[in-house]
Enzyme design. Structure first.
Site, PDB file in Angstrom:
ATOM      1  N   GLU A  60      -6.098 -10.922  -1.022  1.00 25.17           N
ATOM      2  CA  GLU A  60      -6.934 -10.681   0.158  1.00 25.17           C
ATOM      3  C   GLU A  60      -8.415 -10.660  -0.220  1.00 25.17           C
ATOM      4  O   GLU A  60      -9.180  -9.787   0.211  1.00 25.17           O
ATOM      5  CB  GLU A  60      -6.539  -9.343   0.812  1.00 25.17           C
ATOM      6  CG  GLU A  60      -5.065  -9.243   1.145  1.00 25.17           C
ATOM      7  CD  GLU A  60      -4.679  -7.986   1.909  1.00 25.17           C
ATOM      8  OE1 GLU A  60      -5.562  -7.334   2.494  1.00 25.17           O
ATOM      9  OE2 GLU A  60      -3.479  -7.649   1.916  1.00 25.17           O
ATOM     10  N   GLU A  77       0.789  -1.244   0.000  1.00 25.81           N
ATOM     11  CA  GLU A  77       0.000   0.000   0.000  1.00 25.81           C
ATOM     12  C   GLU A  77       0.825   1.300   0.000  1.00 25.81           C
ATOM     13  O   GLU A  77       0.599   2.170   0.833  1.00 25.81           O
ATOM     14  CB  GLU A  77      -0.933  -0.010   1.219  1.00 25.81           C
ATOM     15  CG  GLU A  77      -1.870  -1.205   1.228  1.00 25.81           C
ATOM     16  CD  GLU A  77      -2.747  -1.282   2.471  1.00 25.81           C
ATOM     17  OE1 GLU A  77      -2.474  -0.567   3.449  1.00 25.81           O
ATOM     18  OE2 GLU A  77      -3.719  -2.066   2.450  1.00 25.81           O
TER      19      GLU A  77
END
Ligand code: GLA
Length: 438
Positions: free
Chosen positions: A350, A239
């Site tokens: 995810e 991220e």
């Protein structure tokens, strides 16, 4: 009646034979050109051997061309009636087995998931696990041991929290995705401070770069020395792109101590160090959410292309925390094709699909969405040879999902709170009884 000389009869006979032969061969080549090759187009694109077979046959006799038409018939597809079978016998397929020729099927687990019945379920369905928290920097970095080293540039780690997952994986022949080495979140503040103190002064860029290398080296060497062959993919950076923060390169600024202390090249540095210590059969990934968002994708591509030029990245982790409509199915397909075209290996790291609707209809809708996502993934692999090598669900059962809020439970996964398979499980298994939601 005047008769022809015998020699003329012979000439006439030869001419008729040549004429008949020509007719037969034209008919045959017409059939080959229009039928066999046309029918076989798909098969021949996929497989050079098939192309050769067809060419051979074009030169063979009639009997052989009939044989080939039989050979090239589409094989009958076994119907996927897993739900029906489960309702009749209580038996489930094994997701990992179902997709073993294509990709790993994984699940994120927390320490609390290591109860006997959960372990049995995981071992019977998955061949990859990700630690939900236990391999993140705040779980692994050992502050006291780092202070005890007495060296500002070296850090100590402790992998004890991840041990149940590691041992369980080893016992069951399951592989692990390591999540995650460098991230702005779940990384302790003291890691960035002089003397590893809470609060106080930040270290210099150079010291922080040295600490980054020390941390990556310690973790990779620990895993690869003590548990060789267990890790197949590393989330090196998680991220790092946040276009809303306004930088031209899209690098995350807000609450990002890596950016604060090292600067925007922290991503490249992390991949440089990871490349130095990675084992041969392991892959290095950049992992992020909303990888299908067109605005964000622009920055992701720029960042990743820079890493590719240096040869220090293998793939992109698409987190894929979704809901029932976003991303649109065509956007999702576009995204996979885009990253695959860059030569990236892709892992869905995810996956969960946010829904608060636990009614029969709501859960069937969820199942349709899972099937649609799987359809796109399988099509991309089959049609474009996209390298999608792992798909991980972010949690095993609905009662243990990060999406649950105190007053609003969520139902995003494949198993319910009692570990029973939901319609979504059968959607993921591409069951014929589940419709596809486009
Ligand atoms: C991000 C992180 C994961 C996890 C989820 C939410 O996607 O990468 O490690 O924290 O958020 O639980």
């Amino acid at each position: 009646m005047k008769t022809l000389p015998k020699r003329n009869y012979l000439i006439l006979l030869c001419m008729s034979l040549v004429f008949m032969f020509t007719l037969i061969s034209c008919g045959k080549s017409e059939k080959n050109d229009n039928t066999v090759v046309e029918d076989n187009k798909d098969a021949s694109i996929e497989n050079n051997e098939d192309v050769n077979d067809v060419n051979d046959v074009n030169n063979d006799d009639e009997q052989d061309s009939d044989d080939i038409e039989e050979v090239i018939e589409e094989p009958e597809k076994e119907p996927n009636l897993f739900l029906e079978k489960y309702q009749e016998t209580g038996e489930l397929p094994n997701l990992a087995e179902l997709y073993k020729d294509k990709f790993y099927v994984g699940v994120a687990l927390a320490q609390i998931d290591f109860s006997k019945n959960k372990k049995d379920l995981v071992a019977s369905q998955f061949n990859s696990i990700t630690c939900e928290n236990e391999m993140k920097p705040d779980a692994v970095l050992d502050r006291n041991a780092s202070i005890a080293l007495g060296d500002e540039e070296s850090v100590a780690i402790n992998m004890n929290r991840a041990l149940p997952a590691i041992l369980f994986a080893e016992e069951n022949g399951i592989k692990i995705r390591y999540h995650t080495l460098v991230w702005h979140a779940q990384t302790p503040d003291w890691f960035f401070n002089v003397g590893f103190k809470d609060g106080g002064e930040r270290v210099s860029r150079d010291v922080m770069i040295a600490r980054m290398e020390s941390f990556i080296k310690e973790v990779m060497e620990y895993m690869n020395t003590n548990h060789p062959g267990l890790i197949y993919a590393w989330d090196v950076v998680n991220e790092a792109i946040s276009p809303g923060d306004g930088r031209e390169d899209g690098i995350r600024v807000t609450d990002n101590k890596w950016f604060e202390v090292v600067g925007p090249d922290y991503v490249e540095l992390a991949f440089t160090f990871a490349s130095k210590y990675v084992a041969e059969d392991q892959k290095l990934f950049y992992n992020d959410y909303q990888t299908y968002d067109k605005g964000k994708m622009f920055y992701l591509i720029k960042l990743i292309e820079g890493l590719q030029e240096k040869g220090i990245i293998d793939g992109i982790g698409m987190q894929d925390h979704m809901d029932l409509t976003n991303p649109g199915i065509l956007d999702y397909q576009y995204t996979i094709n885009k990253y695959a075209d860059m030569g990236l290996e892709i892992q869905v790291t995810e996956l969960d699909i946010n829904t608060t609707d636990n009614s029969e209809e709501g859960q069937k809708r969820l199942a349709s969405r899972y099937k649609a996502i799987m359809t796109i993934i399988l099509n991309c692999i089959e049609r474009n040879d996209s390298k999608i090598t792992s798909i991980t669900l972010w949690g095993l059962s609905d009662n243990r999902s990060w999406l649950n809020k105190p007053d609003t439970p969520n139902y995003p996964l494949l198993f319910d709170k009692d570990l029973n398979p939901k319609y979504s499980y059968f959607g993921m298994a591409m069951d014929d009884s589940i419709s596809i939601a486009y």
